[in-house]
Design an enzyme around this catalytic site. Sequence first.
Site, short mmCIF file in Angstrom:
data_model
loop_
_atom_site.label_atom_id
_atom_site.label_comp_id
_atom_site.label_asym_id
_atom_site.label_seq_id
_atom_site.Cartn_x
_atom_site.Cartn_y
_atom_site.Cartn_z
N HIS A 52 -7.18 0.84 -6.76
CA HIS A 52 -7.38 -0.07 -5.63
C HIS A 52 -7.99 -1.36 -6.18
O HIS A 52 -9.16 -1.66 -5.96
CB HIS A 52 -8.29 0.61 -4.61
CG HIS A 52 -8.26 0.00 -3.24
ND1 HIS A 52 -7.46 -1.09 -2.91
CD2 HIS A 52 -8.93 0.32 -2.09
CE1 HIS A 52 -7.64 -1.38 -1.62
NE2 HIS A 52 -8.53 -0.55 -1.11
N GLN A 105 -9.85 -3.98 -3.96
CA GLN A 105 -11.17 -3.50 -3.58
C GLN A 105 -12.17 -3.77 -4.71
O GLN A 105 -13.27 -4.26 -4.47
CB GLN A 105 -11.10 -1.98 -3.29
CG GLN A 105 -12.41 -1.38 -2.86
CD GLN A 105 -12.86 -1.90 -1.50
OE1 GLN A 105 -12.11 -1.86 -0.53
NE2 GLN A 105 -14.08 -2.40 -1.41
N ASP A 154 -17.29 7.05 -1.76
CA ASP A 154 -16.06 6.91 -0.97
C ASP A 154 -15.78 8.27 -0.33
O ASP A 154 -16.42 9.28 -0.65
CB ASP A 154 -14.90 6.45 -1.91
CG ASP A 154 -13.59 6.17 -1.16
OD1 ASP A 154 -13.63 6.01 0.08
OD2 ASP A 154 -12.53 6.12 -1.83
N ARG A 171 0.88 -1.18 0.00
CA ARG A 171 0.00 0.00 0.00
C ARG A 171 0.91 1.21 0.00
O ARG A 171 1.65 1.45 0.96
CB ARG A 171 -0.90 -0.01 1.23
CG ARG A 171 -1.60 1.31 1.45
CD ARG A 171 -2.74 1.23 2.41
NE ARG A 171 -3.88 0.56 1.81
CZ ARG A 171 -5.09 0.55 2.31
NH1 ARG A 171 -5.36 1.17 3.44
NH2 ARG A 171 -6.07 -0.08 1.69
N CYS A 186 -16.28 1.51 0.05
CA CYS A 186 -15.12 0.66 0.34
C CYS A 186 -14.75 0.67 1.82
O CYS A 186 -14.09 -0.24 2.29
CB CYS A 186 -13.93 1.12 -0.50
SG CYS A 186 -13.49 2.84 -0.20
N ARG A 246 -13.65 -8.85 0.83
CA ARG A 246 -12.22 -8.64 0.58
C ARG A 246 -11.45 -9.95 0.84
O ARG A 246 -10.54 -10.31 0.10
CB ARG A 246 -11.67 -7.53 1.50
CG ARG A 246 -12.21 -6.13 1.24
CD ARG A 246 -11.71 -5.56 -0.07
NE ARG A 246 -10.25 -5.47 -0.13
CZ ARG A 246 -9.51 -4.48 0.35
NH1 ARG A 246 -10.10 -3.43 0.91
NH2 ARG A 246 -8.20 -4.47 0.23
N1 CP Z 1 -11.24 -0.42 1.92
C1 CP Z 1 -9.98 -0.50 2.39
O1 CP Z 1 -9.01 -0.71 1.66
O2 CP Z 1 -9.89 -0.34 3.74
P1 CP Z 1 -8.54 -0.16 4.58
O3 CP Z 1 -7.98 1.18 4.22
O4 CP Z 1 -8.97 -0.23 6.02
O5 CP Z 1 -7.60 -1.26 4.22
N1 NVA Z 2 -9.94 6.60 -1.46
C1 NVA Z 2 -9.54 6.13 -0.14
C2 NVA Z 2 -9.72 4.66 -0.05
C3 NVA Z 2 -9.36 4.05 1.27
C4 NVA Z 2 -9.54 2.57 1.30
C5 NVA Z 2 -8.10 6.53 0.11
O1 NVA Z 2 -7.26 6.41 -0.78
O2 NVA Z 2 -7.82 6.98 1.24
#
Ligand code: CP
Ligand code: NVA
Length: 307
Positions: A129, A132, A224, A102, A264, A292
């Site tokens: 993502h 997701q 989101d 990430r 998400c 997930r």
């Molecule tokens: N939706 C998602 O990726 O959640 P987290 O940021 O908690 O991993």
């Molecule tokens: N769009 C959000 C998604 C988190 C899972 C971010 O990037 O923070």
Amino acid sequence: MKHFLDISDHSSDELQDILDLAIRLKKEYFSTGNPPLFKGKVLGMIFQKPSLRTRVSFDMAMRHMGGDALYLSPNEIGLGKRESIADVSRVLSGYVQAMMARVFEHAHVLELAKWSSVPVINGLSDYSHPCQAMADALTIEEKFGKAKGLNVTFVGDGNNVAVSLMQISVKLGWNFTIANPEGYNMPSGSVEQAKKVAEKSGSNLSFLRDPHKAVIKAQVIYTDTWTSMGQEEETAKREKIFPPYQVNARLVNEADKDVIVMHCLPAHRNQELTDEVADGPHSVIFPQAHNRLHAQKAILARLFQVA
Ligand code: CP
Ligand code: NVA
């Protein structure tokens, strides 16, 4: 399948195969439990940002299948700071059987993959993502079956989650509509790419400003956060711009009567999504989060070539 970095890298058949496997592994998990197909395998999980779902669902996916996972916090490895990404990737490749990362910059997960001799998974970047989107597609197929021509509408910021949802929608033959404020469009490259896929799959793409128009006939409404991780200094500005894009009961009532509402998570309740909708009859946000686990087992199984 070597890596899992972006939905656009994979064919419709490949993506549908992962979804079919996810359904099989999910059924198996709730009946007999999954067999230890990942025995002897460890997933290295690099996190430059916080996470609940991604971290725990990948860790549990590995454990359920007889493998293990290693959490590497932002401070620990200092990706690209303490050590170059190329070096981190080459070192970790000798310790673990796959990596999930990430990152802030999408280029960084691509760089990890470039140097890695084991599969690399994008666990969220500023661009996309994809894990997701796989869980989202699994949730949508569970509700509506493998229906082409489904109307999927994203309301809010044209962010990483929106990009991956658009990408998977056009791969699976769903119509994708987004309503977002001016200045918050999805990256133009992602849109051009999706248009080409849509020509083949028969999907319609619509890019609107008005959320009320966007939800007409929608069978899926997705939203989101207005401010993604890494954009925190823009929070105040965004909180002034985005309120017309709140997914509330009025908006949901303008959609198809069987519409499902997705997010998400994490949700900023009563900003982009009201409590009434999040906890109401159309919401699938918790089954979606739980999916997930199942979608990622299938992604890992295909990367490890064990199922
Ligand atoms: N939706 C998602 O990726 O959640 P987290 O940021 O908690 O991993
Ligand atoms: N769009 C959000 C998604 C988190 C899972 C971010 O990037 O923070």
